[in-house]
Design an enzyme around this catalytic site. Structure first.
Site, PDB file in Angstrom:
ATOM      1  N   CYS A 152      -6.461   0.750   2.622  1.00 48.73           N
ATOM      2  CA  CYS A 152      -7.415   1.874   2.625  1.00 48.73           C
ATOM      3  C   CYS A 152      -7.273   2.771   1.404  1.00 48.73           C
ATOM      4  O   CYS A 152      -8.185   3.532   1.079  1.00 48.73           O
ATOM      5  CB  CYS A 152      -7.255   2.672   3.913  1.00 48.73           C
ATOM      6  SG  CYS A 152      -7.651   1.728   5.404  1.00 48.73           S
ATOM      7  N   ASN A 198     -11.985  -3.467   0.501  1.00 51.92           N
ATOM      8  CA  ASN A 198     -10.805  -3.671   1.337  1.00 51.92           C
ATOM      9  C   ASN A 198     -11.158  -4.102   2.749  1.00 51.92           C
ATOM     10  O   ASN A 198     -11.038  -5.261   3.102  1.00 51.92           O
ATOM     11  CB  ASN A 198      -9.963  -2.399   1.385  1.00 51.92           C
ATOM     12  CG  ASN A 198      -8.907  -2.457   2.483  1.00 51.92           C
ATOM     13  OD1 ASN A 198      -8.125  -3.394   2.518  1.00 51.92           O
ATOM     14  ND2 ASN A 198      -8.921  -1.500   3.386  1.00 51.92           N
ATOM     15  N   GLU A 199     -11.649  -3.177   3.552  1.00 55.84           N
ATOM     16  CA  GLU A 199     -11.896  -3.458   4.966  1.00 55.84           C
ATOM     17  C   GLU A 199     -13.320  -3.024   5.305  1.00 55.84           C
ATOM     18  O   GLU A 199     -13.576  -2.390   6.320  1.00 55.84           O
ATOM     19  CB  GLU A 199     -10.867  -2.713   5.826  1.00 55.84           C
ATOM     20  CG  GLU A 199     -10.543  -3.382   7.141  1.00 55.84           C
ATOM     21  CD  GLU A 199      -9.353  -2.732   7.826  1.00 55.84           C
ATOM     22  OE1 GLU A 199      -8.432  -3.455   8.227  1.00 55.84           O
ATOM     23  OE2 GLU A 199      -9.336  -1.487   7.943  1.00 55.84           O
ATOM     24  N   GLU A 252       0.854  -1.186   0.000  1.00 55.34           N
ATOM     25  CA  GLU A 252       0.000   0.000   0.000  1.00 55.34           C
ATOM     26  C   GLU A 252       0.889   1.234   0.000  1.00 55.34           C
ATOM     27  O   GLU A 252       1.960   1.241   0.616  1.00 55.34           O
ATOM     28  CB  GLU A 252      -0.920   0.024   1.218  1.00 55.34           C
ATOM     29  CG  GLU A 252      -1.820   1.255   1.245  1.00 55.34           C
ATOM     30  CD  GLU A 252      -2.981   1.141   2.209  1.00 55.34           C
ATOM     31  OE1 GLU A 252      -3.883   1.991   2.149  1.00 55.34           O
ATOM     32  OE2 GLU A 252      -2.984   0.203   3.019  1.00 55.34           O
TER      33      GLU A 252
END
Length: 654
Positions: free
Chosen positions: A240, A371-372, A46
């Site tokens: 993120c 993603n989350e 990331e």
């Protein structure tokens, strides 16, 4: 009697390290417990902590296209020897909506007027290396040329070249030069020679010595550290970053391919995330884009695992959602990405890949949707993506998020729901204290063997607290992760992938700790955590076999953790053993179901007497693997595992 008592005491305890009485472990080398997937241990990338711009992406010029919110951030006006002139920031608007800004520089002196760039906390320059300068220029006044100078931290010239633009239309000009000195804090000067005016954009400086010598490529030492891990997969672009703080700043892969001058730059979502580490100059230029990600994965032998936005911005920030009836373009982006990766050159996006220099498909087999994310809104959107993707590409495995935590109401809801939906792969995240990792080495022992497979997608032991700027990459954390990973491997029939996160951090530009690999502008080092990850990856084997103490898995009894595997390719038995205690463990392994082993076994030891030991730029080898050999007596292996030690033993079949 007294003599007998002393002998018994000596057998039970010995100094230093207070060795305990020998424990006998059993390894059932002929009983395959689980197959270990080639993807078992991989890399999570990331763009956080200056991981891309200012990091692995080797561009040395900050704000090269003047698209930062403050267009001249990173630049300074120069008036050498009293030179006069002016700099205007112009916006071309619809002429190039992806890169609208450029500068109009006017010199009123024969020389000495221009501007300088500070780089990313300086520019790391190495003596004797070649550097490639390039610029997009449009001549307004004939006779104006550019003097390019590389300046060290003392203000001295350490390399120079010149560029002579000759066109009144936009054109790229290139030059190169050799550096005469090494400096981690150099800067670049761009000076006008002659009176007149010129338009400039995409002012760039790269080392020639990039990964695989690709022009405009990646920093070789950082990619080499990834290659040295021999990862099974590469997850990209995050994290993120995929979500964005709001949907306008989400990651859009189609904007990250093609000419770098036309890749639309956006603010990095970590720019203002942490009050303790504000980074107003942190942007994403996307010089490292989806083609480059796929190429890196191919280079280092890793399966690509792209993550795409599912129509939801970060739920820790804006929680912005795309209405369900407007989700079509997001789904189409996912379908087009698979075609870009795998399609023949006769398809629209396969043809685009070929035009970018890679006609061969990338053999994409899996993709993450979101993603989350969490909640009903995520489930609703995931179902739409799943149906569309599996209708057209039924063999592509999809990764589903189980949220940001390894337990709790959010986790339970997602875990239960996705299991009912017969999801392919569930992505679990855990940022917890070292004690949590020690206590959860048995986490997957009782998971459903016939349910979805597990991706331990983000994890790292936190020495202080989750996201604390005081977290350290110390040996205590790395050893706890090693203990936990024995549980991942022991349950390889359930756990198919695992990756530490985050990956990279600039020592002057980080936002989050801990991180796997740290670097400055010239050097880099692997943390103890890096070596734990590397050793598991290099020594995973092909199949898990039982390693038992009193007919039970070794998952924390007396502070010890262990797993064993065989490698059918190299014909070896691999034993991994973690001693998390302050006491030396005298142990032996009784190996069943094997004809025997060669007399000398290979041993790798990673350890430190100090749980707070860390590697650093000044001491990168405080905690590193040490290689040795040990004798094997047929099918019996005797050894001592020192305090706070991760040890790997490889035995070659006769």
């Amino acid at each position: 009697m007294k003599k007998y008592f002393l002998m018994l005491f000596a057998a039970a305890w010995c100094l230093p390290g207070m060795c305990q009485m020998e424990k006998v472990y059993t390894v059932q080398a002929d009983k395959i417990k689980a197959h270990i997937e080639p993807t078992m241990y991989g890399i999570f990338f990331e763009d956080i902590n200056m991981g891309a711009d200012g990091g692995v992406y080797a561009e040395l010029v900050k704000n090269r296209s003047f698209e930062f919110k403050m267009p001249l951030m990173g630049w300074k006006e120069l008036k050498q020897d009293g030179a006069e002139g002016s700099i205007l920031v112009l916006n071309g608007g619809k002429a190039n909506e992806d890169n609208p800004r450029f500068i109009h520089v006017t010199s009123k002196s024969a020389g000495g007027y221009g501007l300088s760039n500070e780089g990313f906390h300086g520019m790391g320059i190495k003596k004797g290396d070649q550097y490639n300068f390039s610029v997009l220029a449009k001549l307004a006044t004939p006779g104006v040329s550019l003097q390019i100078e590389l300046i060290n931290s003392k203000g001295e010239v350490m390399g120079s070249t010149s560029v002579i633009p000759a066109s009144k239309e936009w054109k790229k000009y290139e030059a190169n030069f050799k550096a005469s000195a090494t400096d981690p804090k150099a800067s670049l000067k761009v000076l006008l020679k002659g009176k007149g005016a010129i338009d400039l954009d995409m002012i760039s400086l790269f080392p020639q010595d990039t990964w695989k010598q690709r022009p405009g490529g990646l920093r070789a030492d950082l990619v080499q550290k990834l290659a040295d891990m021999k990862p099974g997969f590469l997850r990209f672009p995050g994290g993120c970053i995929v979500e964005g703080r709001e949907l306008d700043t989400r990651y859009q892969w189609k904007r990250t391919i093609g000419d770098v001058a036309n890749r639309r730059m956006i603010i990095n979502r970590w720019n203002t995330e942490f009050a303790h580490r504000p980074t107003p100059d942190y942007y994403q230029t996307f010089g490292l884009g989806f083609l480059e990600y796929f190429e890196i994965a191919e280079d280092i032998g890793a399966a690509p695992l792209p993550i795409i936005n599912c129509g939801m911005a970060c739920q820790f920030n804006t929680c912005e959602l795309v209405p369900i009836d407007q989700l079509g373009p997001y789904v189409q982006d996912a379908l087009d990405l698979i075609e870009f990766a795998n399609g023949s050159v006769d398809t629209k996006w396969g043809k685009k890949r070929a035009a970018l220099g890679h006609p061969k498909p990338f053999n994409l087999k899996m993709m993450g949707v979101g993603n989350e994310q969490w909640g009903e809104q995520y489930i609703e959107r995931f179902k739409i993506f799943e149906k569309a993707i599996h209708t057209k590409y039924p063999d592509v495995k999809l990764v589903s998020s189980l949220g940001p935590n390894p337990d709790g109401e959010v986790f339970d809801y997602l875990n239960t729901t996705f299991r009912k939906l017969k999801a392919n792969i569930l992505d679990e995240h855990y940022y917890r204290a070292p004690e949590w990792f020690l206590q959860n080495a048995n986490r997957y022992d009782n998971y459903d063997r016939n349910g979805p497979k597990i991706f331990a997608g983000e994890y790292a032991a936190q020495s202080v607290a989750i996201g604390s700027p005081e977290n350290k990459n110390n040996w205590e954390c790395a050893l706890a992760e090693a203990a936990f990973m024995t549980g991942l491997e022991r349950n390889a029939d359930v756990v198919h992938m695992a990756s530490y996160a985050p990956l990279f951090a600039h020592v002057e530009g980080w936002q989050w700790t801990p991180d796997l690999i740290w670097f400055d502008n010239l050097n880099s080092y692997g943390t103890p955590n890096y070596y734990v990850q590397q050793l598991f990856s290099l020594n995973k084997g092909t199949d898990v076999v039982p390693l038992l103490l009193d007919n039970k898995a070794v998952e924390g009894k007396d502070g010890c953790y262990a797993t064993a595997s065989i490698d059918k390719t190299t014909h070896e038995l691999i034993i991994k053993f973690v001693n998390s205690t302050a006491t030396t463990q005298n142990i032996s392994f009784n190996i069943e179901g094997a004809a025997g082993y060669q007399k000398l076994a290979k041993v790798t030891t990673l350890r430190s007497d100090k749980k707070d030991a860390e590697n650093s730029l000044t001491n990168p080898k405080a905690v590193i693997p040490v290689q040795s050999e040990m004798e094997v007596n047929g099918k019996l292996v005797k050894t001592a595992v020192e305090p706070y030690t991760f040890k790997i033993i490889r035995l070659k079949n006769l």
